[in-house]
Design a protein around this motif. Structure first.
Motif, PDB file in Angstrom:
ATOM      1  N   MET A   1     -11.387  21.230  -2.735  1.00  0.00           N
ATOM      2  CA  MET A   1     -10.095  20.982  -3.161  1.00  0.00           C
ATOM      3  C   MET A   1     -10.027  19.163  -2.930  1.00  0.00           C
ATOM      4  O   MET A   1     -10.441  18.768  -2.167  1.00  0.00           O
ATOM      5  N   LYS A   2      -9.501  18.561  -4.112  1.00  0.00           N
ATOM      6  CA  LYS A   2      -9.374  17.127  -4.126  1.00  0.00           C
ATOM      7  C   LYS A   2      -7.977  16.837  -3.434  1.00  0.00           C
ATOM      8  O   LYS A   2      -6.997  17.519  -3.920  1.00  0.00           O
ATOM      9  N   ALA A   3      -7.786  15.667  -3.003  1.00  0.00           N
ATOM     10  CA  ALA A   3      -6.503  15.203  -2.852  1.00  0.00           C
ATOM     11  C   ALA A   3      -5.930  14.983  -3.869  1.00  0.00           C
ATOM     12  O   ALA A   3      -6.245  14.620  -4.785  1.00  0.00           O
ATOM     13  N   GLU A   4      -4.310  15.212  -3.533  1.00  0.00           N
ATOM     14  CA  GLU A   4      -3.572  14.671  -4.686  1.00  0.00           C
ATOM     15  C   GLU A   4      -1.913  14.130  -4.213  1.00  0.00           C
ATOM     16  O   GLU A   4      -1.530  14.786  -3.166  1.00  0.00           O
ATOM     17  N   ILE A   5      -1.557  13.174  -5.131  1.00  0.00           N
ATOM     18  CA  ILE A   5      -0.110  12.932  -4.687  1.00  0.00           C
ATOM     19  C   ILE A   5       0.991  13.964  -5.225  1.00  0.00           C
ATOM     20  O   ILE A   5       0.820  14.133  -6.426  1.00  0.00           O
ATOM     21  N   LEU A   6       1.760  14.402  -4.428  1.00  0.00           N
ATOM     22  CA  LEU A   6       2.538  15.322  -4.934  1.00  0.00           C
ATOM     23  C   LEU A   6       3.955  14.812  -5.266  1.00  0.00           C
ATOM     24  O   LEU A   6       4.532  15.348  -6.253  1.00  0.00           O
ATOM     25  N   SER A   7       4.217  13.780  -4.766  1.00  0.00           N
ATOM     26  CA  SER A   7       5.492  12.869  -4.947  1.00  0.00           C
ATOM     27  C   SER A   7       5.439  11.462  -4.383  1.00  0.00           C
ATOM     28  O   SER A   7       4.603  11.208  -3.392  1.00  0.00           O
ATOM     29  N   LEU A   8       6.288  10.629  -5.050  1.00  0.00           N
ATOM     30  CA  LEU A   8       6.319   9.184  -4.606  1.00  0.00           C
ATOM     31  C   LEU A   8       7.839   8.966  -4.848  1.00  0.00           C
ATOM     32  O   LEU A   8       8.178   8.731  -5.806  1.00  0.00           O
ATOM     33  N   ARG A   9       8.491   8.327  -3.758  1.00  0.00           N
ATOM     34  CA  ARG A   9       9.592   7.565  -3.869  1.00  0.00           C
ATOM     35  C   ARG A   9       9.432   6.122  -3.472  1.00  0.00           C
ATOM     36  O   ARG A   9       8.762   5.893  -2.159  1.00  0.00           O
ATOM     37  N   PHE A  10      10.187   5.210  -4.179  1.00  0.00           N
ATOM     38  CA  PHE A  10      10.111   3.779  -3.626  1.00  0.00           C
ATOM     39  C   PHE A  10      11.263   3.490  -2.930  1.00  0.00           C
ATOM     40  O   PHE A  10      12.343   3.887  -3.304  1.00  0.00           O
ATOM     41  N   ILE A  11      11.135   3.111  -1.644  1.00  0.00           N
ATOM     42  CA  ILE A  11      12.311   2.870  -0.691  1.00  0.00           C
ATOM     43  C   ILE A  11      12.835   1.329  -0.760  1.00  0.00           C
ATOM     44  O   ILE A  11      13.779   0.845  -0.329  1.00  0.00           O
ATOM     45  N   HIS A  12      12.018   0.304  -1.437  1.00  0.00           N
ATOM     46  CA  HIS A  12      12.111  -1.048  -1.626  1.00  0.00           C
ATOM     47  C   HIS A  12      11.586  -1.606  -2.855  1.00  0.00           C
ATOM     48  O   HIS A  12      10.345  -1.373  -2.837  1.00  0.00           O
ATOM     49  N   GLU A  13      12.208  -2.084  -3.731  1.00  0.00           N
ATOM     50  CA  GLU A  13      11.492  -3.017  -4.976  1.00  0.00           C
ATOM     51  C   GLU A  13      12.071  -4.143  -4.848  1.00  0.00           C
ATOM     52  O   GLU A  13      13.162  -4.590  -5.350  1.00  0.00           O
ATOM     53  N   GLY A  14      11.150  -5.225  -4.707  1.00  0.00           N
ATOM     54  CA  GLY A  14      11.428  -6.558  -4.776  1.00  0.00           C
ATOM     55  C   GLY A  14      10.063  -7.352  -5.261  1.00  0.00           C
ATOM     56  O   GLY A  14       9.619  -6.978  -6.202  1.00  0.00           O
ATOM     57  N   TRP A  15       9.760  -8.400  -4.746  1.00  0.00           N
ATOM     58  CA  TRP A  15       8.462  -9.079  -4.835  1.00  0.00           C
ATOM     59  C   TRP A  15       7.380  -7.923  -4.768  1.00  0.00           C
ATOM     60  O   TRP A  15       6.493  -7.867  -5.419  1.00  0.00           O
ATOM     61  N   SER A  16       7.436  -7.328  -3.688  1.00  0.00           N
ATOM     62  CA  SER A  16       6.619  -5.957  -3.471  1.00  0.00           C
ATOM     63  C   SER A  16       7.356  -4.882  -3.688  1.00  0.00           C
ATOM     64  O   SER A  16       8.670  -4.657  -3.263  1.00  0.00           O
ATOM     65  N   LYS A  17       6.790  -3.817  -3.717  1.00  0.00           N
ATOM     66  CA  LYS A  17       7.303  -2.410  -3.689  1.00  0.00           C
ATOM     67  C   LYS A  17       6.715  -1.669  -2.658  1.00  0.00           C
ATOM     68  O   LYS A  17       5.685  -1.643  -2.615  1.00  0.00           O
ATOM     69  N   PHE A  18       7.653  -0.911  -1.928  1.00  0.00           N
ATOM     70  CA  PHE A  18       7.087  -0.108  -0.942  1.00  0.00           C
ATOM     71  C   PHE A  18       7.666   1.278  -1.135  1.00  0.00           C
ATOM     72  O   PHE A  18       8.857   1.634  -1.611  1.00  0.00           O
ATOM     73  N   GLY A  19       6.710   2.334  -1.224  1.00  0.00           N
ATOM     74  CA  GLY A  19       6.773   3.467  -1.488  1.00  0.00           C
ATOM     75  C   GLY A  19       6.305   4.430  -0.299  1.00  0.00           C
ATOM     76  O   GLY A  19       5.479   4.255   0.485  1.00  0.00           O
ATOM     77  N   LEU A  20       6.782   5.763  -0.350  1.00  0.00           N
ATOM     78  CA  LEU A  20       6.273   6.726   0.507  1.00  0.00           C
ATOM     79  C   LEU A  20       5.777   7.890  -0.358  1.00  0.00           C
ATOM     80  O   LEU A  20       6.473   8.353  -1.401  1.00  0.00           O
ATOM     81  N   ALA A  21       4.399   8.242  -0.279  1.00  0.00           N
ATOM     82  CA  ALA A  21       3.972   9.358  -0.827  1.00  0.00           C
ATOM     83  C   ALA A  21       3.886  10.499  -0.213  1.00  0.00           C
ATOM     84  O   ALA A  21       3.172  10.534   0.919  1.00  0.00           O
ATOM     85  N   LYS A  22       4.197  11.559  -0.776  1.00  0.00           N
ATOM     86  CA  LYS A  22       3.655  13.058  -0.074  1.00  0.00           C
ATOM     87  C   LYS A  22       2.181  13.221  -0.907  1.00  0.00           C
ATOM     88  O   LYS A  22       2.055  13.382  -2.081  1.00  0.00           O
ATOM     89  N   VAL A  23       1.528  13.613   0.031  1.00  0.00           N
ATOM     90  CA  VAL A  23       0.108  13.889  -0.515  1.00  0.00           C
ATOM     91  C   VAL A  23      -0.615  15.032   0.038  1.00  0.00           C
ATOM     92  O   VAL A  23      -0.375  15.491   1.400  1.00  0.00           O
ATOM     93  N   ARG A  24      -0.943  15.733  -0.795  1.00  0.00           N
ATOM     94  CA  ARG A  24      -2.122  17.039  -0.443  1.00  0.00           C
ATOM     95  C   ARG A  24      -3.461  16.477  -0.115  1.00  0.00           C
ATOM     96  O   ARG A  24      -3.900  16.157  -1.043  1.00  0.00           O
ATOM     97  N   LEU A  25      -3.783  16.833   1.061  1.00  0.00           N
ATOM     98  CA  LEU A  25      -5.079  16.332   1.600  1.00  0.00           C
ATOM     99  C   LEU A  25      -6.094  17.211   1.243  1.00  0.00           C
ATOM    100  O   LEU A  25      -5.715  18.422   0.675  1.00  0.00           O
ATOM    101  N   ALA A  26      -7.496  17.059   1.077  1.00  0.00           N
ATOM    102  CA  ALA A  26      -8.495  17.663   0.617  1.00  0.00           C
ATOM    103  C   ALA A  26      -8.780  19.079   1.290  1.00  0.00           C
ATOM    104  O   ALA A  26      -9.069  20.073   1.009  1.00  0.00           O
TER     105      ALA A  26
END
Length: 189
Positions: A1-26
């Motif tokens: 099984m390969k790792a995959e991103i299940l969901s991604l939400r950004f909690i800050h968007e300015g000069w940088s964007k910061f997000g939290l990704a829910k990931v299914r690991l291998a």
């Protein structure tokens, strides 16, 4: 099984964007990972092979101030890629920060700056110049509040700093080591 991103939400968007990704690991388990995204960048070590010096810059780095109390950091000129190619951006950054008009660029490589958290890929270049290529005093782009101080150091001093672990900026260390490996004659004698 390969790792995959299940969901991604950004909690800050300015000069940088910061997000939290829910990931299914291998192995099938799930975990949350942080992502910082501010785009890709360039890092350049301008050096004068005749005088055996390199031009670096010193500027405020707030994260270093926060964690170590360091007001500034000495580093190779660098910046984000705006419009155009990495080469065009490298030339623009060195002109803005160090006041040098570059002709030739020697690609070193493209690396992730910190793949554990950042999406940034940094395009690294060595760039020979001559004293006559200095067009301005440098200092940074107007309106960006960079307050850059331009430094010209002997290549032998940079090599000594690298050997002693005193170059605290990873791109600068990488570029100094690449210059030594590719052009050892510049450091001889």
């Amino acid at each position: 099984m390969k790792a995959e991103i299940l969901s991604l939400r950004f909690i800050h968007e300015g000069w940088s964007k910061f997000g939290l990704a829910k990931v299914r690991l291998a192995d099938g388990s799930e975990a949350e990972r942080e992502i910082e995204d501010h785009g890709n960048s360039v890092g350049i070590l301008p050096y004068d092979p005749e005088r055996r010096v390199a031009t670096l810059v010193r500027e405020l780095r707030v994260p270093a101030l926060y964690v170590a109390g360091a007001q500034t950091q000495m580093e190779a000129p660098a910046g984000l890629i705006d419009d155009g190619s990495p080469e065009e951006n490298a030339r623009r950054e060195v002109l803005e920060e160090a006041g040098i008009r570059l002709r030739d660029l020697e690609p070193v490589g493209t690396t992730y700056s910190c793949a554990g958290i950042s999406t940034e890929q940094i395009h690294l270049f060595l760039a020979p110049y001559r004293a006559a290529d200095r067009e301005t005093k440098g200092g940074g782009a107007e309106g960006e509040h960079e307050n850059i101080k331009v430094l010209e150091l002997p290549l032998s001093a940079l090599a000594e700093m690298a050997d002693q672990g005193r170059l605290t900026d990873l791109k600068t260390l990488t570029l100094v080591l690449a210059l030594r490996a590719r052009h050892p004659d510049l450091f001889a004698g």
